[in-house]
Design a protein around this motif. Structure first.
Motif, PDB file in Angstrom:
ATOM      1  N   ALA A 242     -40.454  77.896   7.605  1.00 13.67           N
ATOM      2  CA  ALA A 242     -40.624  77.738   9.059  1.00 13.67           C
ATOM      3  C   ALA A 242     -40.142  76.357   9.502  1.00 13.67           C
ATOM      4  CB  ALA A 242     -42.092  77.939   9.432  1.00 13.67           C
ATOM      5  N   VAL A 243     -40.424  75.336   8.667  1.00  9.68           N
ATOM      6  CA  VAL A 243     -39.972  73.969   8.989  1.00  9.68           C
ATOM      7  C   VAL A 243     -38.454  73.910   8.995  1.00  9.68           C
ATOM      8  CG1 VAL A 243     -39.932  71.600   8.144  1.00  9.68           C
ATOM      9  CG2 VAL A 243     -42.077  72.877   8.115  1.00  9.68           C
ATOM     10  N   VAL A 244     -37.816  74.517   7.944  1.00 16.73           N
ATOM     11  CA  VAL A 244     -36.348  74.485   7.840  1.00 16.73           C
ATOM     12  C   VAL A 244     -35.715  75.173   9.042  1.00 16.73           C
ATOM     13  CG1 VAL A 244     -34.401  75.424   6.533  1.00 16.73           C
ATOM     14  CG2 VAL A 244     -36.255  74.273   5.354  1.00 16.73           C
ATOM     15  N   LYS A 245     -36.271  76.317   9.437  1.00 18.35           N
ATOM     16  CA  LYS A 245     -35.735  77.029  10.597  1.00 18.35           C
ATOM     17  C   LYS A 245     -35.769  76.156  11.840  1.00 18.35           C
ATOM     18  CE  LYS A 245     -36.996  81.766   9.211  1.00 18.35           C
ATOM     19  NZ  LYS A 245     -37.821  82.938   9.571  1.00 18.35           N
ATOM     20  N   ALA A 246     -36.831  75.323  11.957  1.00 13.37           N
ATOM     21  CA  ALA A 246     -36.979  74.472  13.151  1.00 13.37           C
ATOM     22  C   ALA A 246     -36.082  73.245  13.086  1.00 13.37           C
ATOM     23  CB  ALA A 246     -38.436  74.055  13.289  1.00 13.37           C
ATOM     24  N   VAL A 267     -30.139  65.383   4.639  1.00 12.70           N
ATOM     25  CA  VAL A 267     -29.222  66.292   3.923  1.00 12.70           C
ATOM     26  C   VAL A 267     -29.709  66.541   2.494  1.00 12.70           C
ATOM     27  CG1 VAL A 267     -26.874  66.537   3.018  1.00 12.70           C
ATOM     28  CG2 VAL A 267     -27.241  65.734   5.361  1.00 12.70           C
ATOM     29  N   PRO A 268     -30.052  65.511   1.732  1.00 10.49           N
ATOM     30  CA  PRO A 268     -30.573  65.804   0.384  1.00 10.49           C
ATOM     31  C   PRO A 268     -31.859  66.628   0.412  1.00 10.49           C
ATOM     32  CG  PRO A 268     -29.926  63.502   0.556  1.00 10.49           C
ATOM     33  CD  PRO A 268     -29.878  64.050   1.941  1.00 10.49           C
ATOM     34  N   GLY A 269     -32.674  66.352   1.442  1.00  6.77           N
ATOM     35  CA  GLY A 269     -33.919  67.116   1.560  1.00  6.77           C
ATOM     36  C   GLY A 269     -33.643  68.608   1.760  1.00  6.77           C
ATOM     37  N   ILE A 270     -32.691  68.889   2.611  1.00  3.10           N
ATOM     38  CA  ILE A 270     -32.352  70.297   2.852  1.00  3.10           C
ATOM     39  C   ILE A 270     -31.699  70.905   1.609  1.00  3.10           C
ATOM     40  CG2 ILE A 270     -30.944  71.867   4.235  1.00  3.10           C
ATOM     41  CD1 ILE A 270     -33.325  70.723   5.738  1.00  3.10           C
ATOM     42  N   LEU A 273     -33.905  72.186  -1.065  1.00  5.08           N
ATOM     43  CA  LEU A 273     -34.622  73.453  -0.841  1.00  5.08           C
ATOM     44  C   LEU A 273     -33.917  74.634  -1.490  1.00  5.08           C
ATOM     45  CD1 LEU A 273     -35.702  73.036   2.891  1.00  5.08           C
ATOM     46  CD2 LEU A 273     -37.117  72.848   0.859  1.00  5.08           C
ATOM     47  N   TYR A 274     -32.598  74.498  -1.809  1.00  2.16           N
ATOM     48  CA  TYR A 274     -31.893  75.605  -2.481  1.00  2.16           C
ATOM     49  C   TYR A 274     -32.556  75.960  -3.808  1.00  2.16           C
ATOM     50  CZ  TYR A 274     -27.909  75.751   0.747  1.00  2.16           C
ATOM     51  OH  TYR A 274     -27.120  75.928   1.851  1.00  2.16           O
ATOM     52  N   LYS A 275     -33.123  74.931  -4.432  1.00  3.62           N
ATOM     53  CA  LYS A 275     -33.762  75.180  -5.717  1.00  3.62           C
ATOM     54  C   LYS A 275     -35.141  75.802  -5.563  1.00  3.62           C
ATOM     55  CE  LYS A 275     -31.373  71.266  -7.908  1.00  3.62           C
ATOM     56  NZ  LYS A 275     -31.539  69.972  -8.597  1.00  3.62           N
ATOM     57  N   LYS A 276     -35.737  75.595  -4.388  1.00  2.06           N
ATOM     58  CA  LYS A 276     -37.101  76.095  -4.181  1.00  2.06           C
ATOM     59  C   LYS A 276     -37.134  77.482  -3.555  1.00  2.06           C
ATOM     60  CE  LYS A 276     -39.035  71.448  -3.559  1.00  2.06           C
ATOM     61  NZ  LYS A 276     -39.792  70.549  -2.657  1.00  2.06           N
ATOM     62  N   HIS A 277     -36.028  77.878  -2.914  1.00  2.00           N
ATOM     63  CA  HIS A 277     -36.015  79.163  -2.209  1.00  2.00           C
ATOM     64  C   HIS A 277     -34.881  80.044  -2.736  1.00  2.00           C
ATOM     65  CE1 HIS A 277     -38.940  78.268   1.012  1.00  2.00           C
ATOM     66  NE2 HIS A 277     -38.557  77.001   0.800  1.00  2.00           N
ATOM     67  N   THR A 284     -29.226  77.407   4.583  1.00  2.00           N
ATOM     68  CA  THR A 284     -27.811  77.191   4.896  1.00  2.00           C
ATOM     69  C   THR A 284     -27.587  77.117   6.399  1.00  2.00           C
ATOM     70  OG1 THR A 284     -27.231  78.458   2.907  1.00  2.00           O
ATOM     71  CG2 THR A 284     -25.477  78.067   4.498  1.00  2.00           C
ATOM     72  N   LYS A 285     -28.264  77.990   7.123  1.00  2.00           N
ATOM     73  CA  LYS A 285     -28.105  77.986   8.579  1.00  2.00           C
ATOM     74  C   LYS A 285     -28.560  76.648   9.168  1.00  2.00           C
ATOM     75  CE  LYS A 285     -29.312  80.623  12.730  1.00  2.00           C
ATOM     76  NZ  LYS A 285     -30.078  81.751  13.289  1.00  2.00           N
ATOM     77  N   SER A 286     -29.696  76.177   8.688  1.00  2.00           N
ATOM     78  CA  SER A 286     -30.202  74.895   9.164  1.00  2.00           C
ATOM     79  C   SER A 286     -29.253  73.761   8.776  1.00  2.00           C
ATOM     80  CB  SER A 286     -31.601  74.651   8.579  1.00  2.00           C
ATOM     81  OG  SER A 286     -32.112  73.430   9.051  1.00  2.00           O
ATOM     82  N   LEU A 287     -28.739  73.837   7.517  1.00  2.33           N
ATOM     83  CA  LEU A 287     -27.806  72.818   7.052  1.00  2.33           C
ATOM     84  C   LEU A 287     -26.543  72.798   7.896  1.00  2.33           C
ATOM     85  CD1 LEU A 287     -26.912  70.694   4.945  1.00  2.33           C
ATOM     86  CD2 LEU A 287     -26.057  72.606   3.552  1.00  2.33           C
ATOM     87  N   CYS A 288     -26.043  73.968   8.223  1.00  2.72           N
ATOM     88  CA  CYS A 288     -24.829  74.062   9.051  1.00  2.72           C
ATOM     89  C   CYS A 288     -25.068  73.432  10.422  1.00  2.72           C
ATOM     90  CB  CYS A 288     -24.403  75.517   9.167  1.00  2.72           C
ATOM     91  SG  CYS A 288     -22.820  75.729  10.021  1.00  2.72           S
ATOM     92  N   GLN A 289     -26.246  73.705  10.997  1.00  2.45           N
ATOM     93  CA  GLN A 289     -26.570  73.120  12.305  1.00  2.45           C
ATOM     94  C   GLN A 289     -26.671  71.595  12.203  1.00  2.45           C
ATOM     95  OE1 GLN A 289     -30.127  75.441  12.967  1.00  2.45           O
ATOM     96  NE2 GLN A 289     -29.098  76.783  14.438  1.00  2.45           N
ATOM     97  N   ILE A 290     -27.249  71.116  11.108  1.00 10.75           N
ATOM     98  CA  ILE A 290     -27.371  69.662  10.906  1.00 10.75           C
ATOM     99  C   ILE A 290     -25.982  69.035  10.770  1.00 10.75           C
ATOM    100  CG2 ILE A 290     -28.165  67.901   9.278  1.00 10.75           C
ATOM    101  CD1 ILE A 290     -30.581  69.796   8.727  1.00 10.75           C
TER     102      ILE A 290
END
Length: 1650
Positions: A242-246, A267-270, A273-277, A284-290
């Motif tokens: 939910a946090v990533v989506k926001a 960026v490293p924080g996001i 999350l690939y390893k956790k999810h 990826t969507k959130s990363l692209c927006q960032i």
């Protein structure tokens, strides 16, 4: 609808929401929505009121109503007034927040109502909801969710509220302790950020254009700080998600400097999350927006993150997209977006990262890199513009990759390059060639691997993608026109691009059409600037050749022809008008057909005609020569394409045929002969076709070239002396010979009709025989080469056709016809009968088909041999399934199936051609004489083939028949009978064909009757409708259909054909197929039922046939069918049937018996048959008397045959249980007739011819039926009684031995009496008619019949049933009348019958006493009774009557009776003695009164006899004497004597005769002294008695008498009597006299008796 009614209906529906059925709940929801469409406000108000009134209603039911309210509000938002909206908003707000606990469905439904209302009434919604969103108090979960959803559904209405909402919400973030509250805050921030971005992006439409990003930046950053630094660290995955989506939407609203500051951590924080999810899409969507936000602010710190980004994103593209994971594809697309963002900012670094990856050994990495390359070529075109050459050069390695996935990715990259100008650069042609190569990929031949690492993309898929790409870039990318035209033409002629021809042709045609639109000259190709392009001749040869297989390569034929049409100016300037006229119809022909429906030969002929017309239109010898040479050059390139090469040969032949330069023609023909690959069949065929087509215009040149080639060194080198000893399969010489033979055949086929005959025998056949007949040292060697044989057969076939089609064919006698036919038959005979390997049979039959129609005609033996040879060779082959399996593998099965059907077709055509030569009933009959045994074969597959061939021949005969005069179709019946039983064959296919055969035969008959070919007979057409019933395997339906078929045949068959049909049909009863034999029986019966009335004269023949078939076939079903046949015939011609069956030899065998029993099956027919047989029994004399020399000249009785046979027939019919009703109806007549028949056959012998049979049968100890006439009659009578319901009679007579007695000459009447007794007891009601019918028999001329009748009546009178049935008087009168009968036995039996009245009707005796007594007396007085049997019966019967008659009746004749019976006391016959003595005793009952004295005298006269016979040797006589003496005692006037008789003469006691006699004599002397002399004189008679005991008793009697008399009178009389007695004793030589007692007479006195 009134508001009240709507409300009531709504309430009713809402009441029903409590139903637990989900389907009912859904229907309620739909109903409320439907009502809401018409009355939205009323429904909303009703829902509000209902929910407020039902506060305790369970939430699942409240949810249904709220959902319906949401739908009504959403669909009618524009029409709601404010008051209703306010009510709805207030209700929804309360429902949403009523429970502090989260009840998701209920509260979500209420929230959705608010969101729906907020689309128009945002202020009222916010006014209501904000009351529940107070600072410092954590709001309800769904308050925040409602805010979030409102911000999305009404951006412009909600954004103005967001500043204040954020201000209130931010302090609450720290208060949220539960994950679900944190999640809903994230959800709200995500949607708030998205709404703000949308608002800012559309400020021109916004209500407040002064709103800026800065308005929200600080609040968003504050929220970001909590989310990223605190909540993102949570262990709860849902909260992190939910946090990533926001964070993604929020990053666009962060202050620029804050974003730049946070990027090194964000960026490293996001990425972490690939390893956790596992589900990466939202990350990826959130990363692209960032990344987009960072690029938008021109971030400088992103450069440092680039390597980490690429290393995380690139593997995701390389990983395969999992269709089973819903968000996998979305994540893939988001990653590509990330690469697009990075490509726009870091193009050099990105290419530096990607291009080395193209050389990686991992396929996935190469494919993923190519996907990214396509993405950046398409989406970062401006940044990549200066990199085009670099990118093109980097594609060298991928172009060489063999992976299908890589190939697909490369094609997609090339497609992107084509759209962005890459292919116009140097090296672009390589890319185009690559695509064409992929379009030409061969189809996959290896099965796909099933391993997890397997390449799941096929070559076909790559080819399809490439084809689509080529077409796309040639039709939609205008800048590619100059690149592709005319460059693509270079790929048309090379054979390796054959698979790509269809897309190439389509693309070229599109390009050429666009060029034509630019101007006519624009399409012209300048060969000087395009040196690599194929020549016009090469293009035309190539495109025309590939068009011969038009449906290969996705319809390359139509594409090639269309391309040819648009290239006509480039091919030759003279072709435009012709091709515009000819090519479109060719294309339409292809489009109107499919690969299956198109005839290859027809299509080839069309193309060759098109080619000929094209060359004629060009009319340029040089061009044509060039064209033919070009085609010869292309020949070698088609080595792997036999069909196309074959057609190309034909094109060469066509071109050479048009060419007028004979030198060129001969040169080209020579080249063809020298370069041909003779080992390949298609090439041999093509070469021969080429020579044949060329011979149309160059016959002599072609023949000369063939002759020259044989003489050439090339041929001689191949056909050396020793080459024939090589393996024939590898021998080049045999293949060359085969080709040359085939060439001659094609030359004959195509040669001008007016010239062919002169060349056939002189040139063509001579050379063919020369090549085929191999000789070694002068000895002919039989070739085994299959190719050579097939070539010879085909050539002979074509030569025969040529002769037949020649101008002078009618007058031409083909001298080699017999020789060629013999060779063809030899080929057929040598083929194995268990295999179908080669087309020898088929081809040879086709050749024979054309040979037989030539003159001279075949002789009869040749005709027969040819048919039998062909039928045996093909019909005897094993079934098709077995043929497929034998000597071959599965891939060969289809070829064998095709060959099999082709061979069947060839056989049909041959037989048709032979039938055509003799299209007469005789010719048809001759044909089916050969087919008949196969049609009746016991093998299914042989029958199937034979019947199929027959149907074809009959259809052909009907179609070809032309009747000029009405003639008889004499063999119709025989042919119909041949096929009719097959209508129930075990194979459905045979059944259907058999009906077709009958159908055609009946129409042939109609044609012979004068009807037109197109005439349709309603009855015959019914056969087609009946075929459906034959498809059903149910035997009931099957045989019913056969019956109906036979009825149709019966109605349409001429009368003169009926018998031949039946005779042949009877042969079908012996069919090995049981179903067919049953069908034959069914059809015979149907035909007889329909037409049997006209067959009276043929009944004996038919009956004999039935009998013979029953002998041949021992099947139960046949026996029943034959019985049915007999019954049907008998129902129409009963007299003839009966006469025919009576003519059968005796004894009847089992089959004749079965036929007789058939006549018992029908209740209406059986009585008629029985009456007929009775007539036969009664009409003729029962026997004839012949003088026998062996028996001393006496007469012997011989049974007459007809009554005898009729009696046996009656027995057989009445043995059948079904005859019961008929027997019962004729019971009296049958009984009387058979009873009399029994009587007439007693002692009767068999006819001489049957006596020998009987002796043989006895000697073999067979179990056959006894032939004795009397036994047969008795058995018939027994059967009649059994079936007539008198089974008890049979059993009763059997138990008494009566049936055997009936057969005895001496005791026949006893057996009859036993029968009568049983009848009286068990069958009384049937007797009146029997008696009535028997009365006349009392006057029969035959003694036996009178005896039998009298005996039967006599015993009936012994039963009371006679009186009960009022038969007594008539029977008694008839019995009385028999006293004058000349037969003693009849008289005796008549008296017995009269005497039996005392037992059967004692009450009637008194009435008829005088008559009865008179009859008895007359019987005793019978003068013609030497053996006294009548008298005996009279006495016995009289004794029985005496108890019942009036005394007055007996007294009048008492003395006469007593005197008459007295002589019988001493009769030698003990029965007479017994009866007379008993009668005497009975008479004493009537001696009182006037008769007393008279009868006393008779007692005295008989007293001595009675006393002496107490010593009779027969116990029954002694018993009778005792009875008589007891009866006489009371009448003698001596009480003592009476008492003695009563006390001592007991029947069951022994008697001391001496003492008894002593006492008797005393009483006699005391009471009757005057009688002494009389008694003694009577006694003296017994001194000469024949009985020893009586002779001994007589002297003793006298001794006692004398002793008693001496005492009384001084012994005078005693001495005199004793003397006499001694004298008498002395005179008897064997007197054996003994003296009972102790004393013997001391002083005998001799005295002569008076």
């Amino acid at each position: 609808m009134t508001e009240l009614r709507v409300k009531k209906l709504a309430v009713t529906l809402m009441d029903a929401t409590t139903d637990k059925d989900p389907l009912v709940q859904e229907q309620i929801y739909n109903a409320l929505c439907y009502l809401g469409e018409s009355e939205p406000e009323e429904i909303l108000n009703s829902c509000d009121e209902y929910l407020r009134q039902h506060e305790k209603m369970a939430y699942p039911h409240r949810t249904i109503i709220l959902k319906a309210m949401e739908a009504v509000v959403k669909n009618n938002i524009a029409y709601l007034d404010k008051s209703t909206a306010k009510i709805v908003i207030f209700l929804a707000s309360n429902e949403m927040t009523k429970s502090k606990e989260i009840i998701y469905d209920w509260q979500q439904a209420a929230s959705n109502v608010l969101v729906a209302a907020g689309r128009r009434f945002i202020n009222k919604v916010m006014e209501e909801v904000l009351t529940k969103f107070q600072p410092g108090i954590l709001p309800h979960y769904f308050i925040m969710q409602t805010f979030a959803n409102l911000s999305v559904s009404n951006v412009f209405g909600m954004v103005p509220f967001l500043n204040s909402i954020l201000g209130t919400m931010l302090p609450m973030l720290g208060m949220a302790k539960q994950d679900h509250m944190k999640s809903v805050f994230c959800y709200a921030l995500q949607h708030f950020s998205e709404s703000i971005q949308e608002y800012l992006a559309n400020l021109d439409k916004a209500p407040d254009p002064t709103v800026r990003k800065d308005t929200f930046s600080n609040e968003i950053f504050s929220a970001y700080d909590v989310l990223f630094n605190i909540w993102l660290q949570s262990r709860e995955a849902k909260l992190r998600l939910a946090v990533v989506k926001a964070l993604g939407p929020m990053s666009h609203l962060l202050p620029s400097e804050k974003l730049e500051e946070q990027l090194p951590k964000l960026v490293p924080g996001i990425l972490a999350l690939y390893k956790k999810h596992t589900e990466a899409f939202y990350v990826t969507k959130s990363l692209c927006q960032i990344l987009e936000a960072s690029v938008n602010v021109g971030s400088r710190t992103l450069d440092a993150q680039l390597d980490a980004l690429l290393s995380n994103l690139h593997p995701q593209i390389c990983a395969p997209v999992e269709p089973s994971v819903p968000l996998s594809l979305k994540n893939h697309n988001e990653v590509l977006r990330c690469f697009t963002v990075l490509a726009c900012t870091f193009p050099d670094r990105l290419l530096g990262f990607l291009l080395p990856k193209l050389e990686n050994h991992n396929e996935r990495i190469r494919v993923g890199t190519l996907i990214i390359m396509r993405q950046i070529i398409n989406c970062a075109s401006s940044q990549m513009e200066i990199k085009k050459s670099f990118i093109l050069s980097s594609m060298k390695l991928p172009l060489q990759d063999n992976s299908n996935k890589v190939k697909r990715a490369v094609v997609q990259v090339i497609s992107a390059m084509a759209h962005h100008g890459y292919l116009e650069q140097a090296g672009g042609e390589v890319m185009i060639e690559y695509i064409v190569h992929q379009c030409a990929l061969p189809p996959d031949t290896q099965p796909r691997k099933q391993t997890p690492e397997a390449d799941d993309l096929t070559s076909d898929s790559v080819q399809n993608i490439s084809i689509n790409t080529l077409f796309l870039i040639s039709t939609t990318v205008d800048r590619m026109d100059e690149v592709l035209w005319p460059y693509l033409l270079e790929f048309v002629t090379p054979i390796q691009f054959t698979g790509a021809l269809t897309p190439l042709c389509r693309s070229l045609m599109h390009l050429a059409t666009k060029k034509q639109e630019e101007g006519e000259n624009a399409v012209l190709i300048h060969y000087d600037t395009h040196a690599n392009l194929p020549s016009p001749c090469a293009l035309m040869a190539r495109l025309l050749t590939v068009s011969s297989q038009p449906y290969l390569g996705d319809g390359r034929g139509a594409a090639a022809l269309r391309l040819l049409n648009v290239l006509h100016l480039n091919i030759h300037p003279m072709l435009g008008q012709l091709w515009n006229k000819k090519i479109p119809p060719l294309v339409e022909h292809l489009e109107a057909n499919t690969e299956k429906s198109l005839s290859p030969k027809e299509w080839e002929d069309k193309l060759l005609l098109f080619l000929r017309e094209t060359l004629m239109a060009i009319s340029d010898d040089a061009w044509i020569c060039q064209f033919s040479m070009e085609m010869c050059k292309q020949l070698s390139s088609y080595n792997g394409f036999p069909s196309e090469k074959n057609f190309l040969y034909k094109c060469i032949g066509t071109a050479l045929g048009v060419c007028s330069n004979k030198d060129v023609v001969q040169k080209q023909l020579q080249e063809l002969l020298e370069t041909a690959r003779y080992q390949e069949e298609a090439e041999r065929e093509g070469l021969a076709s080429s020579f044949g087509i060329c011979a149309i215009n160059h016959l002599d040149e072609t023949l000369a070239k063939l002759e020259d080639f044989v003489k050439s060194d090339i041929f001689k080198k191949s056909v050396g002396l020793f080459s024939i000893f090589k393996d024939r399969n590898d021998n080049e010489a045999e293949k060359i010979k085969s080709t040359l033979i085939l060439c001659y055949g094609y030359v004959a086929r195509y040669a001008p009709k007016e010239l062919v005959l002169s060349r056939i025998e002189a040139d063509i056949l001579r050379n063919i025989f020369h090549y085929f007949d191999t000789k070694v040292l002068g000895i002919k060697v039989e070739t085994k080469d299959l190719t050579l044989k097939l070539s010879l057969i085909r050539s002979i076939c074509m030569i025969s056709q040529a002769v037949y089609n020649s101008v002078q064919s009618g007058a031409f006698l083909f001298s080699h016809k017999a020789e060629l036919l013999a060779q063809m038959m030899e080929f057929i005979k040598t083929e194995p009968l268990d295999l179908l390997r080669t087309p020898i049979r088929q081809r040879a039959m086709i050749s024979c088909t054309y040979l037989v129609i030539l003159e001279p005609p075949l002789s009869e033996p040749e005709h027969r041999e040819l048919i039998d040879t062909c039928l045996s060779s093909l019909l005897a082959l094993p079934p098709l399934d077995i043929l497929k399996e034998r000597d071959g593998h599965v891939p060969d099965a289809l070829h064998k199936e095709t060959l099999y059907y082709d061979t069947i077709s060839a056989l049909k055509e041959l037989l048709k051609s032979m039938l055509q030569k003799d299209l007469t009933p005789h010719g048809l009959q001759s044909m089916f004489e050969h087919l008949g045994p196969w049609i009746r074969s016991n093998k299914e597959h042989e029958r199937e083939r034979a019947v199929e061939v027959s149907a074809t021949l009959l259809e052909f005969y009907r179609d070809k028949l032309n009747v000029s005069t009405v003639v008889p179709f004499y063999n119709l019946g025989v042919l119909v009978a041949l096929f009719s039983p097959r209508c129930s064959d075990s194979l459905a296919s045979i059944r259907l064909c058999a009906v077709d055969c009958a159908y055609y035969l009946l129409y042939i008959q109609l044609c012979y009757e004068g009807f037109a070919h197109d005439y349709r007979d309603e009855m015959v057409e019914r056969l087609k409708d009946l075929k459906k019933g034959l498809e059903d395997p149910d035997f009931t339906i099957l045989f019913n259909t056969c019956y109906n078929i036979a009825m149709v045949i019966g109605k349409r068959l001429p009368p003169d054909q009926l018998m031949s049909l039946l005779l042949t049909m009877f042969e079908g009863l012996a069919d090995p197929d049981q179903n067919c034999s049953r069908a034959a029986a069914v059809m015979i019966n149907a035909l007889l039922k329909e037409r049997g009335g006209v067959l009276l004269e043929k009944v004996p023949v038919i009956m004999a046939l039935i009998h013979s078939k029953l002998q041949e076939v021992d099947e139960e079903h046949l026996r029943k069918a034959a019985q049915q046949t007999v019954y049907i015939l008998a129902s129409q011609h009963k007299t003839a049937v009966v006469s025919s069956l009576l003519g059968s030899s005796l004894p009847f065998d089992s089959h004749t018996c079965a036929m007789w029993k058939a006549l018992a099956t029908e209740p209406t027919l059986t009585p008629q048959i029985l009456e007929l047989l009775l007539d036969k029994v009664n009409r003729d004399v029962p026997y004839k008397e012949n003088k026998s020399f062996l028996l001393g000249g006496t007469y012997e009785r011989i049974a007459t045959p007809l009554p005898f046979a009729a009696t046996c027939a009656l027995h057989e019919i009445m043995s059948a249980p079904e005859s019961g009703a008929a027997v019962l109806g004729l019971y009296p007549h049958l009984f009387v007739a058979l009873l009399l028949r029994v009587s007439c056959t007693v002692g009767v012998q068999l006819p001489k011819n049957l006596q020998s049979k009987e002796r043989k049968s006895a000697s073999r100890s067979q179990g056959t039926r006894n032939l004795d006439p009397c036994s047969c009659a008795v058995e018939a009578l027994r059967a009649m009684l059994t079936q007539g319901g008198s089974d008890e009679v049979v059993k009763s007579v059997e138990s008494a031995g009566g049936w055997e007695l009936m057969k005895s000459s001496d005791r026949h009447h006893d057996g009859i009496m036993l029968l009568a007794r049983a009848m009286a007891k068990h069958a009384g009601p049937k007797l009146p008619l029997i008696v009535k019918n028997l009365f006349p028999m009392l006057n029969s001329v035959y003694d036996r019949q009178r005896i039998t009748t009298t005996a039967f009546f006599a015993e009936l009178l012994n039963s009371s049933v006679v009186s009960d049935l009022i038969l007594l008087e008539s029977m008694m009168d008839n019995m009385t009348g028999r006293q004058k009968d000349p037969c003693t036995l009849v008289r005796m039996l008549a008296l017995r019958g009269l005497g039996n009245i005392s037992s059967g009707s004692p009450d009637k005796v008194r009435k008829h006493g005088a008559q009865l007594l008179a009859s008895m007396v007359n019987g005793m007085d019978d003068k013609d009774d030497p053996d006294n049997v009548v008298a005996l019966e009279a006495m016995s019967s009289l004794s029985k009557l005496l108890d019942h008659v009036e005394e007055r009746d007996i007294r009048s004749m008492l003395l006469h009776i007593a005197i008459r019976i007295r002589p019988f006391f001493d009769n030698e016959n003990h029965e007479l003695r017994t009866s007379s003595i008993v009668l005497f005793g009975n008479l004493t009952k009537f001696s009182a009164g006037n008769c007393e004295d008279v009868f006393f005298e008779q007692i005295l006269n008989g007293l001595v006899t009675l006393l002496l016979h107490l010593q009779d040797p027969k116990p029954e006589v002694i018993k009778a004497c005792k009875f008589a003496l007891r009866m006489c005692g009371p009448n003698m006037g001596c009480e003592g004597l009476c008492d003695m008789f009563l006390n001592h003469l007991h029947e069951d006691r022994s008697l001391h005769y001496g003492e008894f006699m002593n006492d008797v004599c005393k009483h006699l002397m005391q009471n009757y002294p005057e009688m002494l002399n009389r008694l003694i004189s009577t006694n003296l008679f017994y001194f000469k008695s024949n009985w020893v005991d009586i002779r001994a008793a007589a002297p003793m009697f006298i001794d006692q008498r004398c002793a008693d008399a001496g005492d009384a009178r001084g012994g005078c009389s005693g001495a005199s009597a004793l003397t006499c007695c001694s004298c008498c004793s002395a005179e008897h030589p064997n007197s054996g006299v003994t003296w009972p007692g102790e004393a013997r007479p001391q002083n005998p006195v001799l005295q002569t008796p008076p």
